[in-house]
Structure formats: structure tokens, C-alpha cells
Motif scaffolding. Structure first.
Motif, PDB file in Angstrom:
ATOM      1  N   PRO A 170       0.798  -1.233   0.000  1.00  0.00           N
ATOM      2  CA  PRO A 170       0.000   0.000   0.000  1.00  0.00           C
ATOM      3  C   PRO A 170       0.827   1.278   0.000  1.00  0.00           C
ATOM      4  N   VAL A 171       1.958   1.278   0.707  1.00  0.00           N
ATOM      5  CA  VAL A 171       2.743   2.502   0.831  1.00  0.00           C
ATOM      6  C   VAL A 171       3.233   2.995  -0.531  1.00  0.00           C
ATOM      7  N   LEU A 172       3.443   2.056  -1.478  1.00  0.00           N
ATOM      8  CA  LEU A 172       3.928   2.445  -2.800  1.00  0.00           C
ATOM      9  C   LEU A 172       2.804   2.869  -3.746  1.00  0.00           C
ATOM     10  N   THR A 173       1.548   2.746  -3.308  1.00  0.00           N
ATOM     11  CA  THR A 173       0.433   3.242  -4.122  1.00  0.00           C
ATOM     12  C   THR A 173       0.217   4.730  -3.895  1.00  0.00           C
ATOM     13  N   GLY A 174       1.001   5.295  -2.979  1.00  0.00           N
ATOM     14  CA  GLY A 174       0.880   6.711  -2.667  1.00  0.00           C
ATOM     15  C   GLY A 174       2.074   7.514  -3.145  1.00  0.00           C
ATOM     16  N   VAL A 175       1.968   8.820  -2.997  1.00  0.00           N
ATOM     17  CA  VAL A 175       3.028   9.755  -3.365  1.00  0.00           C
ATOM     18  C   VAL A 175       3.513  10.436  -2.093  1.00  0.00           C
ATOM     19  N   LEU A 176       4.792  10.281  -1.790  1.00  0.00           N
ATOM     20  CA  LEU A 176       5.358  10.946  -0.621  1.00  0.00           C
ATOM     21  C   LEU A 176       5.388  12.442  -0.896  1.00  0.00           C
ATOM     22  N   THR A 177       4.703  13.188  -0.040  1.00  0.00           N
ATOM     23  CA  THR A 177       4.594  14.641  -0.208  1.00  0.00           C
ATOM     24  C   THR A 177       5.211  15.326   1.004  1.00  0.00           C
ATOM     25  N   THR A 178       6.232  16.126   0.777  1.00  0.00           N
ATOM     26  CA  THR A 178       6.888  16.817   1.882  1.00  0.00           C
ATOM     27  C   THR A 178       6.942  18.315   1.617  1.00  0.00           C
ATOM     28  N   VAL A 179       6.773  19.064   2.685  1.00  0.00           N
ATOM     29  CA  VAL A 179       6.880  20.523   2.629  1.00  0.00           C
ATOM     30  C   VAL A 179       7.832  20.960   3.731  1.00  0.00           C
ATOM     31  N   GLU A 180       8.899  21.638   3.328  1.00  0.00           N
ATOM     32  CA  GLU A 180       9.875  22.174   4.268  1.00  0.00           C
ATOM     33  C   GLU A 180      10.159  23.616   3.868  1.00  0.00           C
ATOM     34  N   GLY A 181       9.685  24.554   4.688  1.00  0.00           N
ATOM     35  CA  GLY A 181       9.868  25.960   4.328  1.00  0.00           C
ATOM     36  C   GLY A 181       9.151  26.280   3.030  1.00  0.00           C
ATOM     37  N   LYS A 182       9.908  26.641   1.983  1.00  0.00           N
ATOM     38  CA  LYS A 182       9.314  26.930   0.678  1.00  0.00           C
ATOM     39  C   LYS A 182       9.495  25.770  -0.300  1.00  0.00           C
ATOM     40  N   ASP A 183      10.060  24.655   0.191  1.00  0.00           N
ATOM     41  CA  ASP A 183      10.336  23.512  -0.681  1.00  0.00           C
ATOM     42  C   ASP A 183       9.207  22.484  -0.644  1.00  0.00           C
ATOM     43  N   LEU A 184       8.658  22.168  -1.817  1.00  0.00           N
ATOM     44  CA  LEU A 184       7.638  21.131  -1.965  1.00  0.00           C
ATOM     45  C   LEU A 184       8.227  20.014  -2.817  1.00  0.00           C
ATOM     46  N   THR A 185       8.129  18.774  -2.334  1.00  0.00           N
ATOM     47  CA  THR A 185       8.674  17.631  -3.069  1.00  0.00           C
ATOM     48  C   THR A 185       7.642  16.513  -3.152  1.00  0.00           C
ATOM     49  N   LEU A 186       7.477  15.951  -4.346  1.00  0.00           N
ATOM     50  CA  LEU A 186       6.621  14.790  -4.570  1.00  0.00           C
ATOM     51  C   LEU A 186       7.498  13.631  -5.034  1.00  0.00           C
ATOM     52  N   VAL A 187       7.302  12.449  -4.444  1.00  0.00           N
ATOM     53  CA  VAL A 187       8.085  11.272  -4.790  1.00  0.00           C
ATOM     54  C   VAL A 187       7.153  10.074  -4.959  1.00  0.00           C
ATOM     55  N   ALA A 188       7.328   9.327  -6.051  1.00  0.00           N
ATOM     56  CA  ALA A 188       6.547   8.103  -6.272  1.00  0.00           C
ATOM     57  C   ALA A 188       7.476   7.003  -6.755  1.00  0.00           C
ATOM     58  N   ALA A 189       7.199   5.769  -6.332  1.00  0.00           N
ATOM     59  CA  ALA A 189       8.023   4.625  -6.728  1.00  0.00           C
ATOM     60  C   ALA A 189       7.175   3.366  -6.700  1.00  0.00           C
ATOM     61  N   ASP A 190       7.547   2.387  -7.523  1.00  0.00           N
ATOM     62  CA  ASP A 190       6.826   1.108  -7.510  1.00  0.00           C
ATOM     63  C   ASP A 190       7.768  -0.085  -7.376  1.00  0.00           C
ATOM     64  N   GLY A 191       9.034   0.188  -7.050  1.00  0.00           N
ATOM     65  CA  GLY A 191      10.012  -0.880  -6.913  1.00  0.00           C
ATOM     66  C   GLY A 191      10.840  -1.094  -8.167  1.00  0.00           C
ATOM     67  N   PHE A 192      10.377  -0.544  -9.306  1.00  0.00           N
ATOM     68  CA  PHE A 192      11.097  -0.686 -10.567  1.00  0.00           C
ATOM     69  C   PHE A 192      11.512   0.673 -11.140  1.00  0.00           C
ATOM     70  N   ARG A 193      10.895   1.725 -10.616  1.00  0.00           N
ATOM     71  CA  ARG A 193      11.195   3.081 -11.080  1.00  0.00           C
ATOM     72  C   ARG A 193      10.860   4.070  -9.974  1.00  0.00           C
ATOM     73  N   LEU A 194      11.374   5.279 -10.131  1.00  0.00           N
ATOM     74  CA  LEU A 194      11.220   6.307  -9.101  1.00  0.00           C
ATOM     75  C   LEU A 194      11.161   7.670  -9.768  1.00  0.00           C
ATOM     76  N   SER A 195      10.172   8.478  -9.393  1.00  0.00           N
ATOM     77  CA  SER A 195      10.065   9.840  -9.907  1.00  0.00           C
ATOM     78  C   SER A 195      10.150  10.824  -8.750  1.00  0.00           C
ATOM     79  N   ILE A 196      10.954  11.858  -8.923  1.00  0.00           N
ATOM     80  CA  ILE A 196      11.089  12.903  -7.908  1.00  0.00           C
ATOM     81  C   ILE A 196      10.889  14.255  -8.576  1.00  0.00           C
ATOM     82  N   ARG A 197       9.957  15.038  -8.053  1.00  0.00           N
ATOM     83  CA  ARG A 197       9.688  16.380  -8.589  1.00  0.00           C
ATOM     84  C   ARG A 197       9.699  17.389  -7.462  1.00  0.00           C
TER      85      ARG A 197
END
Length: 377
Positions: free
Chosen positions: A153-180
Motif C-alpha cells: 500500500p505505501v507504494l500506491t501513494g506519493v510521498l509529499t513533503t513541505v519544508e519551508g518553501k520547498d515542496l517535493t513529490l516522490v513516487a516509486a513502484d520498486g522498478f522506477r522512481l520519480s522525484i519532482r
């Protein structure tokens, strides 16, 4: 409840909320859409308990009231009334919604609105403001990499973090990883870290049609929820519980070969290879060859299907480092290229058995990691 609403408005509103209608619940009311006439507008809501969507549409309200009716029935019926003004009249005692459009009439038996799960208003004062256009692009560049397998289940979601003015989205399925990554217009008052279902973020991108509007993201303390508020719509969903993988251990920190290719040409070659690769576990070979003298380097992209045939495309490239032969799942390659927004893309590789890293040239806010496939003999 007595309401007069243009068919176009009602159809659009139903299209927005329909994705949250439950199709598997044992609770009949979750297969319904809540229709509420209040404050001079018509409110539509649907939820499957994990995700809920509400939207407000302009309508003429003669009498306030609320009920719930089967979503599929209402959606199908409304679609048959193009260009008509639709009149809704609720018989409260029987919870029957009378519908009239032109010379056509219908009745839909509903369930009392009191049985619909409550969807309280969020405190927007605590929210983070996100530019809709930029946030939609961020979503599109990561959600495709999230897992579709509920076993993790944890990999069906997108890790969303906010630190100060920085917003980061991360998704992975074990075979690939996207970071924006992106910079917010204003510093967030408090840090946030949550795993948001990829499905919910996809819906936010679909609902937010005005790129110039602002999206408010609120995470009420202790509720395990995130709420996205837009101009005429709101989406709320349950956060995914669990620990997201440490991405620092996944992203390669160095490379031996860097290949710069025109994004459109690379994407076209990947699409051609996919026609054949889909019959052979999506395996596509990339043979990267440095240029000799003044000649440009070349990426040779090939795929073979035992019963169908084979495909081979060559794309000019600027190659720094040694040549390499590596194989990727061509669908993963194609999906990553489709969300690259720059004319050229860089592919960084180290060895046939090491992950490849893709980056849009001229932009440092996005990267995509793809695990290689076994080449065989």
C-alpha cells in the motif's frame, strides 16, 4: 428541495464527483451522490470513505433541501438531456427525486441525506497555497510511477513533503522512481510529510481545470487526511499509513556515461519499440555508442517479438563517456519521456545492471530512475 439547473452544469458537476462513488461497498448510500441545495448553489458530493469529492454548481434554488440518489442512474439520465434545463423536485416523505427536462419526466428513489457520511469544512487558514498549473504538472510527472499493486500500500501513494518553501513529490513502484521538486510562493508555517494516494492526486489534477487558480492543501491534525480545496470543488482523502522507502539509497550519485537525446525523437523510437516489446515482457535494448570524430553519437533502440518481428531505431545523441548496452522496460521509458517538458533529455548510466537516471535538460527539479532489465545472451 426545488432546483432549476442547466444540463451542462449538472453533467459537469456529476463528472467531477463520480470518481469518488463506491462501486464495491455494502452500504447502499455510498453508491449514491449527495444533492444539496444550499446558499444559492447546488452542492454535489460522493465518497467511498477513502476519498470524497464535493463540487458546487450554479443553479436557481427555489427551495433548499438535500437527498442522495444512485449516481449511475442520475449520470446516465442527465446525459440524455443535452441543452435542456433540468428541474429537480424532492418529495421529502418518500425521498423521491422528481426530474423534469423539456417534455421528459423521471423519478429516482433516493436515501435520506442524513445517512450520507459527513464531510466537514476544512480550516483553510492552515492550508498551503499551491499554483494549480504548476502543481498539476508536478502530479503528472510522478503519479504514473506509483504502484498499482495493493500488496504494498505505501507504494500506491506519493510521498509529499513541505519544508519551508520547498515542496517535493516522490513516487516509486520498486522498478522506477520519480522525484519532482518546486518552490512555493510563501514559506509554509509548518512542515508536512505524508503519503497521499496517487489516485487522489490524479483526481486533483483532473478537477483543477483552471491553471491560474490556487489550490489549498490542508492536513487537519490527528485526522490522517488531506483536503484539497479549489474554486468550486474540494477533494479529501485518507493518507496512506507506513514508512516510504529511503530514496537517497535508490538514486545513483554518479554515472559513467551521459547521453543527451532529443526528447521527441527518443519518445517516438520508444513508442515504436513498444509495439514489439509488449509481446516480450516489454524488454527494449538501448545500445549507446559515442561519436567518432565529428560524427554524433547514436542510441540504437531495438525490440524483438518472437512471433511478430522486430524493430530497430537510431537516434542521434551527444554521448559523454563509454558506450554501453542496457535494457529497460520500454513502457517505463515511454511514460517517463511523455512527462519530460524540455526539448532534450539526459540519460545517465553506469553499467548494464545499474539503474538509469533520466533528467530533462535545463531543469534541476525533476529526475526519474529506471531499474534495468536482464539482457540475457
Amino acid at each position: 428541495m426545488k432546483v432549476s439547473v442547466p444540463q451542462e452544469n449538472l453533467a459537469q458537476g456529476l463528472n467531477i464527483v463520480s470518481r469518488a462513488v463506491s462501486s464495491r461497498s455494502t452500504y447502499p448510500v455510498l453508491a449514491n451522490v449527495l444533492i444539496s441545495a444550499e446558499d444559492g448553489r447546488l452542492k454535489l458530493s460522493a465518497t467511498d470513505r477513502e476519498m470524497g469529492i464535493t463540487c458546487w454548481i450554479n443553479a436557481k434554488i427555489s427551495e433548499e433541501g438535500a437527498t442522495t440518489v444512485p449516481a449511475r442512474t442520475l449520470i446516465d439520465l442527465v446525459s440524455t438531456f443535452p441543452g435542456e434545463t433540468i428541474e429537480l423536485d424532492l418529495a421529502v416523505r418518500t425521498q423521491t427525486l422528481h426530474i423534469k427536462a423539456g417534455r421528459a419526466k423521471a423519478e429516482i428513489k433516493g436515501i435520506d441525506a442524513q445517512e450520507f457520511p459527513p464531510m466537514p469544512e476544512p480550516d483553510k487558514a492552515t492550508g498551503i497555497e499551491l499554483p494549480a498549473g504548476d502543481f498539476k504538472e508536478m502530479i503528472q510527472q510522478v503519479v504514473f510511477a506509483a504502484s498499482k499493486d495493493d500488496a504494498r500500500p505505501v507504494l500506491t501513494g506519493v510521498l509529499t513533503t513541505v519544508e519551508g518553501k520547498d515542496l517535493t513529490l516522490v513516487a516509486a513502484d520498486g522498478f522506477r522512481l520519480s522525484i519532482r521538486k518546486a518552490q512555493l510562493g510563501a514559506k509554509a508555517e509548518q512542515s508536512m510529510r505524508a503519503i497521499i494516494p496517487a489516485r487522489a492526486l490524479s483526481e486533483v489534477a483532473r478537477i483543477a481545470t483552471d491553471d491560474k487558480e490556487s489550490i489549498s492543501m490542508v492536513m487537519p491534525a490527528g485526522r490522517g487526511q488531506v483536503i484539497f480545496s479549489m474554486k468550486n470543488a474540494e477533494l479529501r482523502c485518507q493518507l496512506v499509513e507506513g514508512a516510504f522507502p529511503e530514496i537517497q539509497q535508490i538514486v545513483p550519485t554518479s554515472f559513467k556515461t551521459r547521453t543527451v537525446v532529443a526528447t521527441d525523437a527518443f519518445l517516438k523510437a520508444a513508442r515504436q519499440a513498444e509495439i514489439f516489446a509488449r509481446e516480450s515482457s516489454h524488454i527494449t535494448r538501448l545500445e549507446i555508442k559515442p561519436g567518432e570524430g565529428k560524427a554524433p553519437g547514436v542510441v540504437d533502440i531495438s525490440a524483438t517479438a518472437e512471433e511478430t518481428g522486430s524493430n530497430d531505431s537510431k537516434v542521434d545523441a551527444t554521448v559523454e563517456g563509454n558506450g554501453v548496452l542496457i535494457a529497460f522496460n520500454v513502457r517505463y521509458l515511454r511514460e517517463a519521456l511523455e512527462v519530460m517538458k524540455t526539448p532534450n533529455v539526459a540519460l545517465e548510466t553506469s553499467a548494464p545492471a545499474a539503474p538509469g537516471v533520466m533528467r530533462p535538460m535545463g531543469s534541476d527539479d525533476f529526475l526519474h530512475v529506471i531499474m534495468p532489465m536482464h539482457l540475457g545472451k
